[in-house]
Motif scaffolding. Structure first.
Motif, PDB file in Angstrom:
ATOM      1  N   LEU A  85       0.844  -1.209   0.000  1.00 62.55           N
ATOM      2  CA  LEU A  85       0.000   0.000   0.000  1.00 62.55           C
ATOM      3  C   LEU A  85       0.875   1.254   0.000  1.00 62.55           C
ATOM      4  CD1 LEU A  85      -2.956   0.925   0.065  1.00 62.55           C
ATOM      5  CD2 LEU A  85      -2.771   1.005   2.567  1.00 62.55           C
ATOM      6  N   GLN A  86       0.587   2.178  -1.002  1.00 59.65           N
ATOM      7  CA  GLN A  86       1.346   3.432  -1.130  1.00 59.65           C
ATOM      8  C   GLN A  86       0.479   4.669  -0.908  1.00 59.65           C
ATOM      9  OE1 GLN A  86       3.408   3.551  -4.910  1.00 59.65           O
ATOM     10  NE2 GLN A  86       4.185   1.460  -4.693  1.00 59.65           N
ATOM     11  N   HIS A  87      -0.817   4.517  -1.145  1.00 61.04           N
ATOM     12  CA  HIS A  87      -1.718   5.684  -1.105  1.00 61.04           C
ATOM     13  C   HIS A  87      -2.953   5.278  -0.312  1.00 61.04           C
ATOM     14  CE1 HIS A  87      -3.366   9.412  -3.125  1.00 61.04           C
ATOM     15  NE2 HIS A  87      -4.455   8.897  -2.573  1.00 61.04           N
ATOM     16  N   LEU A  88      -3.249   6.052   0.791  1.00 63.19           N
ATOM     17  CA  LEU A  88      -4.417   5.733   1.635  1.00 63.19           C
ATOM     18  C   LEU A  88      -5.130   7.038   1.954  1.00 63.19           C
ATOM     19  CD1 LEU A  88      -6.098   3.760   3.282  1.00 63.19           C
ATOM     20  CD2 LEU A  88      -4.473   4.047   5.188  1.00 63.19           C
ATOM     21  N   ASP A  89      -6.425   7.081   1.534  1.00 63.08           N
ATOM     22  CA  ASP A  89      -7.231   8.280   1.777  1.00 63.08           C
ATOM     23  C   ASP A  89      -8.308   7.931   2.801  1.00 63.08           C
ATOM     24  OD1 ASP A  89      -8.648  10.623   1.732  1.00 63.08           O
ATOM     25  OD2 ASP A  89      -8.758  10.740  -0.463  1.00 63.08           O
ATOM     26  N   LEU A  90      -8.207   8.575   3.985  1.00 60.83           N
ATOM     27  CA  LEU A  90      -9.165   8.345   5.077  1.00 60.83           C
ATOM     28  C   LEU A  90      -9.878   9.648   5.448  1.00 60.83           C
ATOM     29  CD1 LEU A  90      -6.910   6.055   7.309  1.00 60.83           C
ATOM     30  CD2 LEU A  90      -8.894   5.334   5.961  1.00 60.83           C
ATOM     31  N   TYR A  91      -9.957  10.566   4.511  1.00 60.42           N
ATOM     32  CA  TYR A  91     -10.591  11.865   4.743  1.00 60.42           C
ATOM     33  C   TYR A  91     -12.055  11.702   5.151  1.00 60.42           C
ATOM     34  CZ  TYR A  91     -12.923  16.226   3.307  1.00 60.42           C
ATOM     35  OH  TYR A  91     -13.711  17.352   3.252  1.00 60.42           O
ATOM     36  N   ASP A  92     -12.458  12.537   6.128  1.00 63.77           N
ATOM     37  CA  ASP A  92     -13.849  12.650   6.570  1.00 63.77           C
ATOM     38  C   ASP A  92     -14.407  11.287   7.049  1.00 63.77           C
ATOM     39  OD1 ASP A  92     -16.258  13.739   7.201  1.00 63.77           O
ATOM     40  OD2 ASP A  92     -16.972  13.925   5.118  1.00 63.77           O
ATOM     41  N   LYS A 114      -7.560  14.235   7.215  1.00 65.22           N
ATOM     42  CA  LYS A 114      -8.338  15.429   7.544  1.00 65.22           C
ATOM     43  C   LYS A 114      -9.756  15.048   7.949  1.00 65.22           C
ATOM     44  CE  LYS A 114      -7.996  17.808   3.753  1.00 65.22           C
ATOM     45  NZ  LYS A 114      -7.240  16.803   2.972  1.00 65.22           N
ATOM     46  N   ASP A 115     -10.331  15.915   8.789  1.00 64.35           N
ATOM     47  CA  ASP A 115     -11.728  15.797   9.241  1.00 64.35           C
ATOM     48  C   ASP A 115     -11.991  14.453   9.934  1.00 64.35           C
ATOM     49  OD1 ASP A 115     -12.192  18.315   8.269  1.00 64.35           O
ATOM     50  OD2 ASP A 115     -13.066  17.613   6.381  1.00 64.35           O
ATOM     51  N   ASN A 116     -11.075  14.044  10.799  1.00 64.44           N
ATOM     52  CA  ASN A 116     -11.255  12.892  11.699  1.00 64.44           C
ATOM     53  C   ASN A 116     -11.000  13.363  13.129  1.00 64.44           C
ATOM     54  OD1 ASN A 116     -11.616  10.086  10.294  1.00 64.44           O
ATOM     55  ND2 ASN A 116     -10.131  11.167   9.001  1.00 64.44           N
ATOM     56  N   ASP A 128      -2.105  19.399   8.327  1.00 68.13           N
ATOM     57  CA  ASP A 128      -3.307  19.840   7.608  1.00 68.13           C
ATOM     58  C   ASP A 128      -3.621  19.003   6.379  1.00 68.13           C
ATOM     59  OD1 ASP A 128      -3.692  21.864   9.433  1.00 68.13           O
ATOM     60  OD2 ASP A 128      -2.485  23.308   8.287  1.00 68.13           O
ATOM     61  N   CYS A 129      -2.576  18.564   5.618  1.00 70.39           N
ATOM     62  CA  CYS A 129      -2.760  17.757   4.414  1.00 70.39           C
ATOM     63  C   CYS A 129      -3.708  18.460   3.424  1.00 70.39           C
ATOM     64  CB  CYS A 129      -3.298  16.390   4.777  1.00 70.39           C
ATOM     65  SG  CYS A 129      -3.176  15.175   3.439  1.00 70.39           S
ATOM     66  N   LEU A 130      -3.319  19.697   3.048  1.00 69.23           N
ATOM     67  CA  LEU A 130      -4.154  20.460   2.131  1.00 69.23           C
ATOM     68  C   LEU A 130      -3.722  20.318   0.679  1.00 69.23           C
ATOM     69  CD1 LEU A 130      -4.469  23.736   4.255  1.00 69.23           C
ATOM     70  CD2 LEU A 130      -6.137  21.877   4.017  1.00 69.23           C
ATOM     71  N   ASP A 131      -2.518  19.776   0.478  1.00 69.19           N
ATOM     72  CA  ASP A 131      -2.046  19.587  -0.888  1.00 69.19           C
ATOM     73  C   ASP A 131      -1.222  18.307  -0.961  1.00 69.19           C
ATOM     74  OD1 ASP A 131       0.372  20.240   0.346  1.00 69.19           O
ATOM     75  OD2 ASP A 131       0.319  22.318  -0.355  1.00 69.19           O
ATOM     76  N   GLU A 132      -0.696  18.044  -2.149  1.00 66.83           N
ATOM     77  CA  GLU A 132       0.068  16.813  -2.385  1.00 66.83           C
ATOM     78  C   GLU A 132       1.273  16.716  -1.450  1.00 66.83           C
ATOM     79  OE1 GLU A 132       0.630  13.172  -4.586  1.00 66.83           O
ATOM     80  OE2 GLU A 132      -1.030  14.619  -4.492  1.00 66.83           O
ATOM     81  N   LYS A 133       1.987  17.833  -1.305  1.00 66.18           N
ATOM     82  CA  LYS A 133       3.176  17.816  -0.467  1.00 66.18           C
ATOM     83  C   LYS A 133       2.839  17.518   0.988  1.00 66.18           C
ATOM     84  CE  LYS A 133       7.138  20.691   0.775  1.00 66.18           C
ATOM     85  NZ  LYS A 133       7.807  22.022   0.579  1.00 66.18           N
ATOM     86  N   GLN A 134       1.808  18.191   1.494  1.00 70.73           N
ATOM     87  CA  GLN A 134       1.419  18.000   2.884  1.00 70.73           C
ATOM     88  C   GLN A 134       0.930  16.567   3.139  1.00 70.73           C
ATOM     89  OE1 GLN A 134      -1.419  21.116   3.814  1.00 70.73           O
ATOM     90  NE2 GLN A 134       0.194  22.641   4.226  1.00 70.73           N
ATOM     91  N   CYS A 135       0.238  15.992   2.141  1.00 71.47           N
ATOM     92  CA  CYS A 135      -0.238  14.609   2.316  1.00 71.47           C
ATOM     93  C   CYS A 135       0.919  13.625   2.346  1.00 71.47           C
ATOM     94  CB  CYS A 135      -1.220  14.257   1.198  1.00 71.47           C
ATOM     95  SG  CYS A 135      -2.802  15.128   1.352  1.00 71.47           S
ATOM     96  N   LYS A 136       1.982  13.928   1.544  1.00 71.65           N
ATOM     97  CA  LYS A 136       3.167  13.072   1.604  1.00 71.65           C
ATOM     98  C   LYS A 136       3.861  13.228   2.945  1.00 71.65           C
ATOM     99  CE  LYS A 136       4.124  12.861  -3.365  1.00 71.65           C
ATOM    100  NZ  LYS A 136       5.094  13.183  -4.450  1.00 71.65           N
ATOM    101  N   GLN A 137       3.940  14.491   3.438  1.00 73.26           N
ATOM    102  CA  GLN A 137       4.507  14.714   4.760  1.00 73.26           C
ATOM    103  C   GLN A 137       3.667  14.036   5.848  1.00 73.26           C
ATOM    104  OE1 GLN A 137       4.818  18.980   5.148  1.00 73.26           O
ATOM    105  NE2 GLN A 137       6.695  19.121   3.919  1.00 73.26           N
ATOM    106  N   CYS A 138       2.363  14.057   5.664  1.00 76.85           N
ATOM    107  CA  CYS A 138       1.461  13.389   6.617  1.00 76.85           C
ATOM    108  C   CYS A 138       1.792  11.908   6.697  1.00 76.85           C
ATOM    109  CB  CYS A 138       0.016  13.607   6.177  1.00 76.85           C
ATOM    110  SG  CYS A 138      -1.180  12.704   7.218  1.00 76.85           S
TER     111      CYS A 138
END
Length: 322
Positions: A85-92, A114-116, A128-138
């Motif tokens: 697994l490389q990409h995981l979206d758990l938003y809201d 975000k929003d959990n 915050d994970c507001l953009d691609e860079k922040q999500c990678k940092q997340c």
């Protein structure tokens, strides 16, 4: 899931992507998804999924999963088994924490939380994970945070295991001490029992010896009493026997003398003196009388001599006294 839905599920595949978004799902069709190992991208966004089944961790071929805008309050404990697994979206969603195994997602490059309602430390790590860079940092920071938690969990587990081992060793030591104490108690009981039996045996032997000695003393006393009684009986009976024997001899001698006197009288004074039987008796009587007369002469001569000697002594003593 029915066969018609399997067919419909095939209709949801586009290349390597399985799009199940906006399908009003409440659960994930894991068994059906396992039949499509080429579908490495899974989109489950915008559904009403409240939990993920543990079996989803078997879909190790997945590279990207989108679970945004669902009702998830927790994730499977073995989520770290999704090693590709490389990409995981758990938003809201409704997540507060992540499973410790999350740190094992070594290939995770992108994460949105975000929003959990995340617990503070996890929220701080996620950012915050507001953009691609922040999500990678997340993804990077959350993995680092979860690895730290994993280390803490490992240390805690090690401490727990060590404590359990120490407790086990302590229990074993206590058990050995109890067993040693029980062995010592059994040994002491055996020694006391042996000593008690020895004392009982000695007391029994002493009692038997005392009884035997008492019996022996009684027998010796009885024997002594018997011997004394026999001796006394002999002593008591001896004078009687002696007196009886003397009396008997005296009677026999008296009878013989009387018989002899009678025979002498009969042979000397009666007409029987001419009988042949009386001749020896008369001869013996005559000899005895002759011997007696001879002895009478001897006695007279002796008396005469004694009288002469006495007179001479008297005559010798008279001048000396004057």
């Amino acid at each position: 899931m029915s066969k018609s839905k399997l067919i419909n599920l095939k209709d949801k595949i586009n290349g390597n992507e399985m799009d199940l978004s906006l399908c009003n799902l409440t659960e994930v069709p894991v068994k059906e998804l396992a039949a499509f190992p080429k579908a490495t991208v899974l989109d489950l966004s915008c559904n009403n999924i409240t939990s993920l089944p543990p079996e989803i961790c078997n879909l190790t071929h997945l590279i990207k999963i989108d679970l945004s805008k669902n009702q998830l309050s927790s994730l499977p404990e073995d989520l770290g088994r999704l090693s590709n697994l490389q990409h995981l979206d758990l938003y809201d969603n409704k997540l507060g924490i992540l499973p410790v195994s999350f740190s094992e997602l070594r290939n995770l490059k992108w994460l949105d939380l975000k929003d959990n309602p995340l617990e503070p430390q996890l929220a701080m790590a996620a950012g915050d994970c507001l953009d691609e860079k922040q999500c990678k940092q997340c993804a990077s920071k959350v993995l680092q945070h979860m690895r730290s938690l994993q280390e803490q969990v490992d240390k805690e587990r090690e401490r727990r295991l060590l404590k359990e081992k120490e407790l086990e060793k302590k229990k074993e030591a206590q058990q050995r001490a109890r067993e040693a104490k029980e062995r010592e108690a059994r040994k002491r009981e055996k020694a006391e029992e042996k000593e008690r039996r020895r004392k009982e045996y000695n007391a029994q032997m002493a009692s038997m010896a005392a009884q035997e000695q008492q019996k022996k003393n009684k027998e010796e006393k009885k024997k002594r009493n018997g011997q004394a009684a026999d001796k006394q009986a002999v002593v008591d009976s001896f004078p009687k026997a002696k007196r009886s024997l003397i009396g008997l001899l005296f009677k026999i001698v008296l009878l013989m003398l009387l018989g002899l006197a009678g025979a002498i009288g009969a042979c000397h004074l009666t007409e029987l003196q001419k009988e042949p039987v009386c001749l020896p008796i008369n001869v013996a009587v005559g000899d005895s009388l002759s011997w007696a007369r001879e002895q009478e002469n001897v006695v007279r001569q002796l008396v005469h001599k004694l009288s002469t000697l006495s007179q001479e002594l008297l005559e010798r003593r008279a001048p000396s006294e004057n």
